[in-house]
Write a protein that holds these residues in place. Structure first.
Motif, PDB file in Angstrom:
ATOM      1  N   HIS A  37       0.844  -1.184   0.000  1.00 14.03           N
ATOM      2  CA  HIS A  37       0.000   0.000   0.000  1.00 14.03           C
ATOM      3  C   HIS A  37       0.884   1.240   0.000  1.00 14.03           C
ATOM      4  O   HIS A  37       1.617   1.482   0.953  1.00 14.03           O
ATOM      5  N   PHE A  38       0.793   2.024  -1.062  1.00 14.03           N
ATOM      6  CA  PHE A  38       1.674   3.180  -1.235  1.00 14.03           C
ATOM      7  C   PHE A  38       0.906   4.496  -1.285  1.00 14.03           C
ATOM      8  O   PHE A  38       1.508   5.550  -1.488  1.00 14.03           O
ATOM      9  N   GLY A  39      -0.397   4.470  -1.130  1.00 12.31           N
ATOM     10  CA  GLY A  39      -1.217   5.664  -1.317  1.00 12.31           C
ATOM     11  C   GLY A  39      -0.840   6.808  -0.402  1.00 12.31           C
ATOM     12  O   GLY A  39      -0.426   6.620   0.748  1.00 12.31           O
ATOM     13  N   GLY A  40      -0.974   8.040  -0.938  1.00 11.36           N
ATOM     14  CA  GLY A  40      -0.695   9.206  -0.111  1.00 11.36           C
ATOM     15  C   GLY A  40       0.761   9.590  -0.061  1.00 11.36           C
ATOM     16  O   GLY A  40       1.174  10.360   0.819  1.00 11.36           O
ATOM     17  N   ASN A  41       1.556   9.073  -0.982  1.00 11.10           N
ATOM     18  CA  ASN A  41       2.942   9.488  -1.139  1.00 11.10           C
ATOM     19  C   ASN A  41       3.123   9.901  -2.601  1.00 11.10           C
ATOM     20  O   ASN A  41       2.238   9.707  -3.426  1.00 11.10           O
ATOM     21  N   THR A  42       4.268  10.457  -2.932  1.00 16.22           N
ATOM     22  CA  THR A  42       4.522  10.811  -4.327  1.00 16.22           C
ATOM     23  C   THR A  42       5.857  10.222  -4.753  1.00 16.22           C
ATOM     24  O   THR A  42       6.865  10.370  -4.050  1.00 16.22           O
ATOM     25  N   THR A  71       1.104  12.817  -6.998  1.00 15.43           N
ATOM     26  CA  THR A  71       0.805  14.220  -6.717  1.00 15.43           C
ATOM     27  C   THR A  71       2.053  15.084  -6.904  1.00 15.43           C
ATOM     28  O   THR A  71       3.115  14.784  -6.361  1.00 15.43           O
ATOM     29  N   GLY A  72       1.904  16.151  -7.684  1.00 15.11           N
ATOM     30  CA  GLY A  72       3.013  17.077  -7.893  1.00 15.11           C
ATOM     31  C   GLY A  72       4.028  16.644  -8.930  1.00 15.11           C
ATOM     32  O   GLY A  72       5.022  17.329  -9.151  1.00 15.11           O
ATOM     33  N   ARG A  73       3.781  15.508  -9.583  1.00 12.88           N
ATOM     34  CA  ARG A  73       4.745  15.017 -10.575  1.00 12.88           C
ATOM     35  C   ARG A  73       4.473  15.625 -11.953  1.00 12.88           C
ATOM     36  O   ARG A  73       3.329  15.898 -12.313  1.00 12.88           O
ATOM     37  N   LEU A  74       5.535  15.789 -12.712  1.00  9.09           N
ATOM     38  CA  LEU A  74       5.413  16.298 -14.070  1.00  9.09           C
ATOM     39  C   LEU A  74       4.780  15.242 -14.969  1.00  9.09           C
ATOM     40  O   LEU A  74       4.972  14.041 -14.761  1.00  9.09           O
ATOM     41  N   ILE A  75       4.070  15.702 -15.994  1.00  9.31           N
ATOM     42  CA  ILE A  75       3.450  14.770 -16.919  1.00  9.31           C
ATOM     43  C   ILE A  75       4.508  13.942 -17.647  1.00  9.31           C
ATOM     44  O   ILE A  75       4.236  12.827 -18.096  1.00  9.31           O
ATOM     45  N   SER A  76       5.727  14.452 -17.722  1.00 10.58           N
ATOM     46  CA  SER A  76       6.815  13.698 -18.360  1.00 10.58           C
ATOM     47  C   SER A  76       7.337  12.573 -17.466  1.00 10.58           C
ATOM     48  O   SER A  76       7.910  11.595 -17.954  1.00 10.58           O
TER      49      SER A  76
END
Length: 380
Positions: A37-42, A71-76
């Motif tokens: 479970h990795f949810g809530g991290n980036t 969250t907060g990651r570039l589309i690339s």
């Protein structure tokens, strides 16, 4: 935490590099992990590559929960990170569930999922809720599932797919025929949830025809899509016809679906249900559908043909609060041990009661533990 569960859920970590992730992997035996479970991290690309190495070694992995990890990651960045994760899961025969919900990667980033969806025919549960797929992205994923079903058939095997959750994705009419074809090809589905997708009459009708090929369906959620408008009834007709294809159906959510355009109309879907189309139906959600007195009468008259019904939700329909047939329905359900919810206030009260009951249960458990600890003595 159990050795079989590896969870960083909700820690708010920003994992950019391999070094960022490695401290959390220290001492882990990948072969024992059954859930991750990795949810809530980036997570970034380099950290995803390290995670993929762990996944490849997790030979008993059953649940892969990667909701809300970009969250907060570039589309690339997202396609590369998603490719690493999905490719590591592609041949995982132990996998039962993949959750990629709440990742706003959109239609531009769906291709990394295609090899997994096409070639992994072990998993049973797919959760893709709130991903911004759009019609084009939806078509890509639905076609991948269709290819998977065809490969299974060519190999002489039945599909393992049981649950598809794909709500809040703007799938619209443009992708509905592709999803319908995929559902029909699998034919093994028990649960399908596609709320809030902007699907209108033609798309809704296509979905009904596709899902009619899934005789084991138990849970359907089409909330906040459109069944009829401007006098068009194709969506209603298709769903009314399809209902009898699902003898095991227990939950149907068609709230906010414009089932009726008013003027004394009894929607075809409601008429079919009241006529006994689904005897095992337990929960029926009909909120905010322009329903009127004639529909409430039809439900009250047909309640005996719905012997399994225990929960009926009718909030935000015309005159529902004062209708005598709604009162009769409420009384009948109460005698069964069920419940009718007719107002938002009733729903709020119910939620408050449930919260209070949960708090009381937690307090009782804590009191019991405190009492037990108080009886423990230490001998010198």
């Amino acid at each position: 935490m159990s050795a079989s569960v590896f969870s960083l859920e909700g820690k708010g970590l920003k994992l950019d590099t391999r070094a960022d992730l490695e401290p959390w992997l220290t001492g882990l035996d990948p072969t024992k992990i059954e859930e991750i479970h990795f949810g809530g991290n980036t997570i970034g690309v380099d950290a995803s590559l390290a995670l993929a190495e762990l996944l490849q070694k997790a030979t008993n992995l059953k649940v892969a929960d990667f909701a809300d990890i970009f969250t907060g990651r570039l589309i690339s960045e997202i396609p590369l990170a998603l490719t690493a994760i999905c490719d590591a899961l592609k041949d995982k025969t132990s996998l039962v569930e993949l959750n990629l919900s709440d990742n706003a990667f959109g239609g531009r980033s769906v291709e990394p999922m295609v090899p997994f969806l096409t070639h992994n025919r072990a998993f049973q549960v797919l959760k893709l809720n709130n991903n911004g797929l759009g019609p084009a992205g939806g078509v890509v994923l639905a076609n991948a599932l269709l290819a998977s079903a065809r490969l299974s058939k060519a190999e002489g095997r039945a599909s393992n797919l049981r649950t598809v959750i794909c709500g809040r994705n703007r799938l619209e009419d443009g992708s509905a025929p592709a999803w319908a074809a995929a559902f029909a090809a699998h034919g093994t589905l028990r649960e399908v949830r596609m709320p809030q997708n902007g699907i209108r009459m033609d798309g809704v009708a296509a979905l009904a025809r596709g899902l009619a090929q899934c005789p084991h369906l138990r849970h359907i959620d089409l909330q906040d899509n459109t069944f009829t408008a401007g006098g068009a009834v194709a969506g209603l007709e298709a769903w009314a016809a399809a209902l009898r294809a699902w003898p095991e159906l227990t939950t149907l959510n068609v709230a906010d679906c414009v089932l009726s355009q008013g003027a004394g109309e009894v929607p075809l879907v409601v008429a079919a249900l009241a006529g006994g189309s689904n005897a095992k139906l337990h929960t029926l959600q009909l909120q905010n559908n322009n329903l009127e007195a004639e529909t409430f009468l039809a439900l009250a008259s047909g309640i005996e043909k719905m012997p399994g019904l225990m929960r009926l939700e009718l909030q935000d329909n015309d005159g529902v609060e004062d209708d005598e047939n709604v009162e009769a329905l409420a009384l009948h359900l109460k005698r069964r041990g069920g419940k009718l919810v007719a107002t938002d206030e009733e729903e709020e009260e119910e939620e408050e009661d449930e919260a209070e009951a949960a708090d009381a249960e937690e307090k009782d458990a804590l009191d019991e533990l405190t009492d037990r600890l108080g009886k423990v003595g230490i001998r010198g």
